[in-house]
Scaffold this motif. Structure first.
Motif, PDB file in Angstrom:
ATOM      1  N   GLN A  64       0.827  -1.207   0.000  1.00 38.56           N
ATOM      2  CA  GLN A  64       0.000   0.000   0.000  1.00 38.56           C
ATOM      3  C   GLN A  64       0.864   1.261   0.000  1.00 38.56           C
ATOM      4  OE1 GLN A  64      -3.148   0.571  -0.350  1.00 38.56           O
ATOM      5  NE2 GLN A  64      -3.158   2.748   0.173  1.00 38.56           N
ATOM      6  N   LEU A  65       1.904   1.285   0.847  1.00 36.28           N
ATOM      7  CA  LEU A  65       2.768   2.464   0.903  1.00 36.28           C
ATOM      8  C   LEU A  65       3.553   2.635  -0.399  1.00 36.28           C
ATOM      9  CD1 LEU A  65       4.110   2.219   4.562  1.00 36.28           C
ATOM     10  CD2 LEU A  65       2.403   3.797   3.679  1.00 36.28           C
ATOM     11  N   SER A  66       3.999   1.522  -0.994  1.00 34.29           N
ATOM     12  CA  SER A  66       4.685   1.615  -2.279  1.00 34.29           C
ATOM     13  C   SER A  66       3.751   2.156  -3.352  1.00 34.29           C
ATOM     14  CB  SER A  66       5.213   0.235  -2.683  1.00 34.29           C
ATOM     15  OG  SER A  66       6.106  -0.275  -1.715  1.00 34.29           O
ATOM     16  N   TYR A  67       2.504   1.708  -3.343  1.00 32.46           N
ATOM     17  CA  TYR A  67       1.515   2.193  -4.303  1.00 32.46           C
ATOM     18  C   TYR A  67       1.265   3.690  -4.117  1.00 32.46           C
ATOM     19  CZ  TYR A  67      -3.155   3.143  -6.139  1.00 32.46           C
ATOM     20  OH  TYR A  67      -4.223   3.703  -6.774  1.00 32.46           O
ATOM     21  N   VAL A  68       1.135   4.116  -2.866  1.00 31.94           N
ATOM     22  CA  VAL A  68       0.874   5.537  -2.601  1.00 31.94           C
ATOM     23  C   VAL A  68       2.022   6.395  -3.106  1.00 31.94           C
ATOM     24  CG1 VAL A  68       0.649   7.237  -0.746  1.00 31.94           C
ATOM     25  CG2 VAL A  68      -0.692   5.135  -0.667  1.00 31.94           C
ATOM     26  N   GLN A  69       3.266   5.947  -2.894  1.00 31.64           N
ATOM     27  CA  GLN A  69       4.410   6.747  -3.328  1.00 31.64           C
ATOM     28  C   GLN A  69       4.516   6.787  -4.847  1.00 31.64           C
ATOM     29  OE1 GLN A  69       7.842   6.207  -0.995  1.00 31.64           O
ATOM     30  NE2 GLN A  69       9.275   7.091  -2.446  1.00 31.64           N
ATOM     31  N   LEU A  70       4.351   5.646  -5.508  1.00 38.60           N
ATOM     32  CA  LEU A  70       4.399   5.646  -6.972  1.00 38.60           C
ATOM     33  C   LEU A  70       3.244   6.454  -7.562  1.00 38.60           C
ATOM     34  CD1 LEU A  70       5.438   1.953  -7.691  1.00 38.60           C
ATOM     35  CD2 LEU A  70       6.801   4.008  -8.043  1.00 38.60           C
ATOM     36  N   GLN A  71       2.078   6.356  -6.936  1.00 42.21           N
ATOM     37  CA  GLN A  71       0.937   7.148  -7.405  1.00 42.21           C
ATOM     38  C   GLN A  71       1.221   8.639  -7.252  1.00 42.21           C
ATOM     39  OE1 GLN A  71      -2.505   7.202  -4.869  1.00 42.21           O
ATOM     40  NE2 GLN A  71      -3.898   7.026  -6.608  1.00 42.21           N
ATOM     41  N   HIS A  72       1.813   9.025  -6.146  1.00 43.94           N
ATOM     42  CA  HIS A  72       2.157  10.420  -5.906  1.00 43.94           C
ATOM     43  C   HIS A  72       3.127  10.930  -6.972  1.00 43.94           C
ATOM     44  CE1 HIS A  72       4.692  13.587  -4.034  1.00 43.94           C
ATOM     45  NE2 HIS A  72       3.539  14.025  -3.547  1.00 43.94           N
ATOM     46  N   ASP A  73       4.184  10.130  -7.254  1.00 40.16           N
ATOM     47  CA  ASP A  73       5.152  10.535  -8.270  1.00 40.16           C
ATOM     48  C   ASP A  73       4.521  10.580  -9.663  1.00 40.16           C
ATOM     49  OD1 ASP A  73       7.850   8.698  -6.666  1.00 40.16           O
ATOM     50  OD2 ASP A  73       7.122  10.740  -6.349  1.00 40.16           O
ATOM     51  N   TYR A  74       3.613   9.649  -9.936  1.00 39.49           N
ATOM     52  CA  TYR A  74       2.973   9.621 -11.264  1.00 39.49           C
ATOM     53  C   TYR A  74       2.069  10.833 -11.452  1.00 39.49           C
ATOM     54  CZ  TYR A  74      -0.394   8.308 -14.849  1.00 39.49           C
ATOM     55  OH  TYR A  74      -1.208   8.307 -15.940  1.00 39.49           O
ATOM     56  N   VAL A  75       1.296  11.163 -10.435  1.00 38.54           N
ATOM     57  CA  VAL A  75       0.387  12.303 -10.563  1.00 38.54           C
ATOM     58  C   VAL A  75       1.163  13.608 -10.705  1.00 38.54           C
ATOM     59  CG1 VAL A  75      -1.400  13.621  -9.359  1.00 38.54           C
ATOM     60  CG2 VAL A  75      -1.486  11.121  -9.363  1.00 38.54           C
ATOM     61  N   LEU A  76       2.332  13.679 -10.075  1.00 35.60           N
ATOM     62  CA  LEU A  76       3.168  14.877 -10.228  1.00 35.60           C
ATOM     63  C   LEU A  76       3.776  14.971 -11.620  1.00 35.60           C
ATOM     64  CD1 LEU A  76       5.092  15.106  -6.834  1.00 35.60           C
ATOM     65  CD2 LEU A  76       3.187  16.503  -7.612  1.00 35.60           C
ATOM     66  N   GLY A  77       3.709  13.899 -12.398  1.00 37.16           N
ATOM     67  CA  GLY A  77       4.254  13.923 -13.750  1.00 37.16           C
ATOM     68  C   GLY A  77       5.653  13.395 -13.866  1.00 37.16           C
ATOM     69  N   ASN A  78       6.144  12.721 -12.818  1.00 36.74           N
ATOM     70  CA  ASN A  78       7.508  12.203 -12.870  1.00 36.74           C
ATOM     71  C   ASN A  78       7.653  10.985 -13.772  1.00 36.74           C
ATOM     72  OD1 ASN A  78       8.406  14.164 -11.096  1.00 36.74           O
ATOM     73  ND2 ASN A  78       8.023  12.905  -9.282  1.00 36.74           N
ATOM     74  N   TYR A  79       6.516  10.384 -14.197  1.00 39.96           N
ATOM     75  CA  TYR A  79       6.561   9.224 -15.075  1.00 39.96           C
ATOM     76  C   TYR A  79       5.874   9.572 -16.397  1.00 39.96           C
ATOM     77  CZ  TYR A  79       8.003   6.291 -11.153  1.00 39.96           C
ATOM     78  OH  TYR A  79       8.681   5.756 -10.099  1.00 39.96           O
ATOM     79  N   PRO A  80       6.582  10.130 -17.346  1.00 39.90           N
ATOM     80  CA  PRO A  80       5.966  10.407 -18.654  1.00 39.90           C
ATOM     81  C   PRO A  80       5.556   9.102 -19.343  1.00 39.90           C
ATOM     82  CG  PRO A  80       8.058  11.586 -18.386  1.00 39.90           C
ATOM     83  CD  PRO A  80       7.976  10.597 -17.281  1.00 39.90           C
ATOM     84  N   VAL A  81       4.274   9.004 -19.723  1.00 36.70           N
ATOM     85  CA  VAL A  81       3.750   7.813 -20.390  1.00 36.70           C
ATOM     86  C   VAL A  81       2.892   8.262 -21.577  1.00 36.70           C
ATOM     87  CG1 VAL A  81       3.790   6.357 -18.328  1.00 36.70           C
ATOM     88  CG2 VAL A  81       1.775   7.758 -18.816  1.00 36.70           C
ATOM     89  N   GLY A  82       2.530   7.283 -22.416  1.00 33.73           N
ATOM     90  CA  GLY A  82       1.663   7.574 -23.541  1.00 33.73           C
ATOM     91  C   GLY A  82       0.205   7.663 -23.128  1.00 33.73           C
ATOM     92  N   ARG A  83      -0.664   7.985 -24.117  1.00 32.52           N
ATOM     93  CA  ARG A  83      -2.087   8.169 -23.804  1.00 32.52           C
ATOM     94  C   ARG A  83      -2.738   6.878 -23.338  1.00 32.52           C
ATOM     95  NH1 ARG A  83      -4.277  11.936 -28.857  1.00 32.52           N
ATOM     96  NH2 ARG A  83      -2.980  13.781 -28.415  1.00 32.52           N
TER      97      ARG A  83
END
Length: 888
Positions: free
Chosen positions: A416-435
């Motif tokens: 759960q904590l790993s998911y929260v941290q990756l989700q936080h980084d993804y929402v901030l835009g640290n993981y550029p992905v395609g549509r």
């Protein structure tokens, strides 16, 4: 050898100061006094190391004294065990200068003499040591105990005066008791004098240890130990003084006659000294509430946030470090594997109070040995310095880095904590992905948030969820309606997935990216040999290597694998990488304050790769592949400073474990009793079989007896026949018998008219007689042999009979003893098992009662915690409303 020196004192053995400041020699009479100044820390008498029984009274003149030069062997023999650690520090103590200054102070105060003594002759003199200088005294000291900078001597004298004041000793020779506020104010002054100066810290610990030795007043002694515990909790002495102090405190703790309260304070001092030596001194003076909490024995509380804006409350005191807080927080949230987690300082500068999200968050890693009190003090100071702008500072709990071994961890809280941290980084835009990936990730996040519902677009939160889980930079690439339809269609296809499955799939998608599971740092370019990097850079580090991103707009630029990084290093303000780009080595330099964290993360991943390669190579060399060593994750125990609810929960769990253990022991005892019963039945069956064998032997014996009787009767009959035949032999050989036989033969011959053939008949008769005799002799021989054989058989049967009877008797006796012994053992064990079963049942009943009380207490505490959470939530809402109103 004694050397007479005028106005130069080398003092090595036997002195202390009394309550009035006079210096008394240690004599054999003083050792026997009730109020002996040489008493141990708990008031027991300590014999002097050198005493002189002198008869003539005179006055000792310090200027015309005899002294012994320092000698380590003499010191080791004269000093008590508690001061053994001070022998290597003899050069750091200024014994001679101290006693010279003390004599001058006493003379200036109008004292009649330095001390009084009795001597036998002029050649006998008192000797003075380090031990005497480190004894309790009520008078102020004229100079420092240690050899320190002359500029700090006056400060050391002032420190001792403050120590005396804290202990309640004043110039009127009366004990005064300070209030709590006065004690805290005095402690704060002492911290101001000693915290930033290592020499004064050593001097302070030397002075306070002096006041704990041979202190006759218990209240003063307790105050001195309280002061030592307070300061050892936040500022350790130097290495050599720390070694001496640890040994001295350890001896006090192990003392048989040590006062219980003093022993507890000494034990706390020893533990806090170990912690502070590892963590180092505090950076700031402890706050008033920290000092007060340690004095009255209570804990302070603070809040630690998670990346999803939830929080937990932890306890701390003056000695709590970041490592302690991480351990306590892990125990509260039930996170068994927390080696890759730590506390971070989160700073967010907000230009407009109406929008909290308008500022950028900066996460600064915290060292495990940093004190929580120092962090909170820094937060307050930063907030006061930045009054022109709103600065939010808080403690945040998150992962330091994502390691490859994390993929094997299945703990729910860890995931759960790993998911929260990756989700936080993804929402901030640290993981550029395609549509496509962005739409799939948004659908998975919505499923994790609300689960699967039919017609989710009708939910009130649908629009807010779309905006929340879709990075802004990606959201602007398509129309809002297109995003909504795409995410909705993907969401409907996830009907069969649970929240946990959706969470795992989200982690799996991000993990497959080249820069997946990265930790990110903000850098400023200093030197770029290629010239392709912008001025500001976001750096990501994961198990594959380092990755460079453009911050605005967020864009992936370049990656370098771990094998391409030849060298790296950092300073307080910069970090550099020597890495291969397109086959050519280049050195890149960047400005950052997190250089050490970057290097640690990079080195950790390199170590994991090397360890994995070593494990594979070893598994190939040894045999079948073994489990990768990096999958072994260390876990730590619970913290000693958990909240009351955690303690009750732990007690309940222990009660459950004890109850289970008692039940297991009861089952084991029952199984053992059943095994004993089976063993008894087996022995009974064995006894029955032995009895049957015995009966068979008895029957065989009876048969042998019958056979014996039959043979005996046959023998007797044979003997009778023998006697009859033997009786016939003389008659056959007698002349009368022969004449009668011949006469009979003649008559028969005449009767039958046999005349001429008489001679032949006689011959035949003689032949017949010889044959009869020969036959009788043969029969006799046969009967004799049979008789002898019967005798031999009788003898062997008699021997067998005796042996069998003896074996039967021994066997019966042995079986009888074994049966009686087994019956006795069975009864004893049965009684013992019955008593143990009764005790276990009683323990089970008491444990169940304790469990019931603990569960009721936990329920009450949970209700209180819920109420506190509600109050805290209302308070936060009121604060937000207040900030909003102030902004308006």
């Amino acid at each position: 050898m004694l050397i007479k020196i005028k106005r130069r004192r080398k003092i090595l053995l036997g002195i202390c100061w009394n309550d009035m400041g006079d210096i008394l020699p240690k004599t054999s009479e003083s050792v026997r006094m009730d109020q002996n100044p040489f008493s141990s820390s708990n008031g027991t008498t300590v014999p002097s190391q050198n005493s002189a029984s002198n008869v003539d009274g005179d006055v000792y003149d310090c200027d015309d004294s005899y002294f012994v030069l320092p000698n380590s062997n003499r010191l080791s023999m004269s000093l008590p065990a508690e001061l053994a650690g001070a022998i290597p520090l003899i050069d750091r103590f200024q014994v001679e200068n101290f006693l010279r200054a003390m004599q001058k102070q006493i003379n200036s105060a109008g004292k009649r003499v330095f001390f009084s003594r009795k001597s036998i002759g002029p050649a006998v003199n008192e000797k003075f040591t380090l031990e005497d200088m480190l004894c309790f005294q009520k008078d102020p000291i004229p100079t420092s105990l240690l050899k320190i900078n002359s500029d700090l001597v006056s400060r050391s004298v002032k420190i001792f005066q403050m120590i005396l004041k804290y202990m309640g000793i004043d110039s009127s020779d009366k004990l005064t008791f300070l209030s709590l506020d006065e004690r805290i104010e005095l402690i704060t002054k002492l911290y101001k004098q000693t915290l930033k100066r290592s020499e004064l810290r050593d001097e302070f610990f030397a002075q306070i240890s002096k006041q704990t030795r041979n202190n006759p007043d218990r209240s003063c002694l307790v105050k001195a130990w309280e002061l030592m515990y307070l300061f050892s909790s936040s500022m350790p002495p130097s290495m050599d003084i720390g070694a001496y102090l640890s040994e001295y405190v350890h001896n006090v703790v192990q003392g048989v006659k040590t006062d219980p309260e003093v022993q507890i304070l000494a034990l706390n001092t020893l533990n806090s000294l170990k912690r502070s030596v590892k963590a180092g001194p505090r950076l700031t003076i402890p706050a008033r509430e920290e000092i007060e909490a340690l004095l009255i024995g209570k804990k302070l509380t603070t809040i630690v946030f998670f990346l999803d804006e939830t929080f937990e409350e932890i306890t701390y005191d003056m000695t709590t470090t970041v490592g302690d807080a991480v351990q306590e927080l892990a125990s509260i949230i039930k996170l068994p594997i927390y080696s890759s987690f730590s506390l971070f300082e989160c700073r967010k500068v907000v230009q407009c109070s109406k929008s909290v999200d308008s500022g950028n968050e900066e996460f600064i890693g915290l060292d495990d040995n940093k004190y929580i009190g120092d962090l909170l003090t820094e937060f307050k100071a930063l907030k006061d310095r930045n009054k022109g702008e709103i600065l939010h500072c808080k403690l945040t709990f998150k992962k330091r880095l994502f390691r490859e071994s994390d993929e094997a961890v299945t703990d729910l809280m860890f995931v759960q904590l790993s998911y929260v941290q990756l989700q936080h980084d993804y929402v901030l835009g640290n993981y550029p992905v395609g549509r496509d990936d962005a739409a799939q990730l948004s659908a998975l996040q919505i499923l994790c948030e609300i689960g699967f519902v039919h017609n989710p677009e009708t939910c009130i939160e649908w629009i807010s969820l779309l905006e929340r889980f879709l990075p802004r930079q990606i959201a602007i690439t398509r129309a809002k309606r297109e995003w909504e339809l795409d995410i909705l269609s993907r969401y409907n296809l996830l009907e069969q997935l649970s929240k946990d499955d959706a969470r795992q799939q989200f982690l799996r998608i991000l993990r497959t990216l080249p820069y997946g599971n990265s930790v990110f740092f903000s850098l400023r370019k200093i030197d770029d040999p290629i010239g392709l990097l912008p001025g500001l850079i976001n750096l990501g580090i994961n198990k594959r290597g380092v990755h460079f991103f453009r911050p605005v707009p967020k864009e992936y630029l370049h990656s370098s694998e771990l094998r391409d990084i030849m060298q790296f290093g950092s300073s307080n303000t910069a970090v550099f990488f020597k890495m291969r780009v397109a086959g050519v080595l280049h050195i890149f330099q960047f400005e950052t304050k997190q250089g050490e964290e970057i290097c640690v993360a990079l080195q950790t991943h390199i170590n994991d790769v090397m360890l994995r390669r070593y494990s594979k190579a070893r598994s190939v060399a040894v045999g079948p592949p073994q489990e990768d060593l990096t999958c072994h994750v260390n876990s730590s125990g619970l913290d000693n400073y958990a909240k009351r609810v955690l303690e009750l929960t732990k007690s309940v769990e222990e009660s459950h474990k004890n109850a289970d253990k008692l039940l297991e022991e009861l089952d084991a005892k029952k199984n053992c009793e059943a095994r004993m019963q089976e063993e008894l039945e087996r022995l009974k069956a064995s006894l029955q079989s032995e009895k049957e064998k015995l009966q068979e032997i008895i029957n065989e014996r009876d048969k042998l007896k019958t056979l014996y009787n039959e043979k005996l009767f046959a023998l007797q009959a044979a003997l009778a026949d023998k006697r009859t035949i033997e009786a016939k032999f003389p008659k056959l050989d007698s002349p009368e018998h022969l004449s009668l036989e011949n006469h009979a033969r003649m008559e028969s011959m005449l009767a039958f008219g046999i005349g001429d053939g008489g001679e032949n008949v006689s011959i035949r008769n003689s032949v017949n007689n010889s044959q009869t005799i020969r036959k009788l002799q043969e029969d006799l021989k046969i009967y004799t042999n049979e008789l002898q054989a019967s005798k031999d058989t009788i003898k062997s049967l008699l021997k067998e009979k005796l042996l069998l009877e003896q074996k039967i008797q021994i066997f019966e006796k042995k079986k009888k003893d074994e049966i009686s012994m087994m019956i006795n053992n069975y009864e004893d064990k049965r009684q013992n098992f019955a008593l143990k079963i009764t005790e276990f049942e009683q323990k089970l009943v008491s444990t169940a009662e304790v469990l019931r009380v603990a569960e009721s207490t936990i329920a009450t505490r949970n209700i209180e915690i819920d109420a506190l959470h509600d109050n805290l939530k209302e308070l936060q809402e009121l604060r937000d409303m207040k900030e909003y109103n102030l902004g308006v």
